[in-house]
Design a protein around this motif. Structure first.
Motif, PDB file in Angstrom:
ATOM      1  N   ASN A   2     -47.567   7.486  -0.973  1.00 30.43           N
ATOM      2  CA  ASN A   2     -47.194   7.171  -2.420  1.00 30.43           C
ATOM      3  C   ASN A   2     -45.854   7.431  -2.933  1.00 30.43           C
ATOM      4  OD1 ASN A   2     -49.730   6.139  -2.447  1.00 30.43           O
ATOM      5  ND2 ASN A   2     -50.515   7.897  -3.284  1.00 30.43           N
ATOM      6  N   TRP A   3     -45.465   8.663  -2.320  1.00 31.81           N
ATOM      7  CA  TRP A   3     -44.030   9.139  -2.746  1.00 31.81           C
ATOM      8  C   TRP A   3     -43.027   8.258  -2.133  1.00 31.81           C
ATOM      9  CZ3 TRP A   3     -45.126  15.085  -1.718  1.00 31.81           C
ATOM     10  CH2 TRP A   3     -45.970  15.355  -2.878  1.00 31.81           C
ATOM     11  N   LEU A   4     -43.211   8.138  -1.016  1.00 30.89           N
ATOM     12  CA  LEU A   4     -42.131   7.137  -0.271  1.00 30.89           C
ATOM     13  C   LEU A   4     -42.136   5.747  -1.040  1.00 30.89           C
ATOM     14  CD1 LEU A   4     -43.140   7.806   3.369  1.00 30.89           C
ATOM     15  CD2 LEU A   4     -41.339   8.632   2.275  1.00 30.89           C
ATOM     16  N   TYR A   5     -43.243   5.000  -1.225  1.00 31.18           N
ATOM     17  CA  TYR A   5     -43.431   4.034  -1.938  1.00 31.18           C
ATOM     18  C   TYR A   5     -42.551   4.025  -3.376  1.00 31.18           C
ATOM     19  CZ  TYR A   5     -45.458  -0.404  -4.171  1.00 31.18           C
ATOM     20  OH  TYR A   5     -45.474  -1.566  -4.812  1.00 31.18           O
ATOM     21  N   CYS A   6     -42.966   4.911  -4.039  1.00 34.70           N
ATOM     22  CA  CYS A   6     -42.725   5.201  -5.410  1.00 34.70           C
ATOM     23  C   CYS A   6     -40.924   5.387  -5.268  1.00 34.70           C
ATOM     24  CB  CYS A   6     -43.242   6.143  -6.192  1.00 34.70           C
ATOM     25  SG  CYS A   6     -44.982   6.034  -6.814  1.00 34.70           S
ATOM     26  N   ASP A   7     -40.467   5.941  -4.198  1.00 32.58           N
ATOM     27  CA  ASP A   7     -38.937   6.002  -4.267  1.00 32.58           C
ATOM     28  C   ASP A   7     -38.427   5.291  -3.394  1.00 32.58           C
ATOM     29  OD1 ASP A   7     -39.065   8.501  -5.778  1.00 32.58           O
ATOM     30  OD2 ASP A   7     -39.374   9.874  -4.232  1.00 32.58           O
ATOM     31  N   ASP A   8     -38.807   3.922  -3.269  1.00 30.48           N
ATOM     32  CA  ASP A   8     -38.483   2.795  -2.416  1.00 30.48           C
ATOM     33  C   ASP A   8     -37.774   3.252  -1.046  1.00 30.48           C
ATOM     34  OD1 ASP A   8     -38.881   0.701  -4.373  1.00 30.48           O
ATOM     35  OD2 ASP A   8     -37.365   1.520  -5.335  1.00 30.48           O
ATOM     36  N   ILE A   9     -38.613   4.146  -0.394  1.00 27.38           N
ATOM     37  CA  ILE A   9     -37.918   4.682   1.134  1.00 27.38           C
ATOM     38  C   ILE A   9     -39.011   3.797   1.991  1.00 27.38           C
ATOM     39  CG2 ILE A   9     -38.056   6.667   2.734  1.00 27.38           C
ATOM     40  CD1 ILE A   9     -37.743   8.235  -0.103  1.00 27.38           C
ATOM     41  N   PRO A  10     -38.278   3.133   2.737  1.00 28.83           N
ATOM     42  CA  PRO A  10     -39.052   2.084   3.962  1.00 28.83           C
ATOM     43  C   PRO A  10     -40.007   2.942   4.849  1.00 28.83           C
ATOM     44  CG  PRO A  10     -36.786   1.819   4.065  1.00 28.83           C
ATOM     45  CD  PRO A  10     -37.051   2.964   2.791  1.00 28.83           C
ATOM     46  N   PHE A  11     -41.146   2.578   5.033  1.00 26.78           N
ATOM     47  CA  PHE A  11     -41.954   3.488   5.922  1.00 26.78           C
ATOM     48  C   PHE A  11     -42.859   2.334   6.619  1.00 26.78           C
ATOM     49  CE2 PHE A  11     -44.440   3.713   2.125  1.00 26.78           C
ATOM     50  CZ  PHE A  11     -45.770   3.651   2.591  1.00 26.78           C
ATOM     51  N   SER A  12     -43.349   2.779   7.766  1.00 28.90           N
ATOM     52  CA  SER A  12     -44.244   1.902   8.396  1.00 28.90           C
ATOM     53  C   SER A  12     -45.460   2.847   8.805  1.00 28.90           C
ATOM     54  CB  SER A  12     -43.700   1.637   9.931  1.00 28.90           C
ATOM     55  OG  SER A  12     -42.438   0.913  10.017  1.00 28.90           O
TER      56      SER A  12
END
Length: 82
Positions: A2-12
């Motif tokens: 959720n933190w990655l998503y909220c901070d617009d950090i791409p992840f797989s």
């Protein structure tokens, strides 16, 4: 996630195909995971896989039978690529 998503950090997100529950139970046993670990993931398989499938904001890769992370992720110079 959720933190990655909220901070617009791409992840797989890499997870097994739903139908591979028995294969993954055997993998967990073979690699020596604890009974508690196996119980959490196998008993709640429907929940975990269902949650993984609907996760938004990431690239999703479903592992097929006999496929491993090393088959879908390349690590070069300390960075991962999918």
């Amino acid at each position: 996630m959720n933190w990655l998503y909220c901070d617009d950090i791409p992840f797989s997100f890499v997870f097994p195909v739903y139908e591979l529950k028995d294969e993954y139970r055997n993998r967990y046993i073979k690699r020596g995971n604890t009974d508690n670990f196996i119980e959490v993931f196998i008993t709640n398989w429907d929940y975990w896989i269902g949650m993984f499938k609907v996760k938004k904001g990431c690239k999703k890769i479903e592992l097929k039978t006999n496929e491993f992370l090393s088959d879908v992720i390349i690590v070069e110079g300390g960075k991962c690529y999918v």
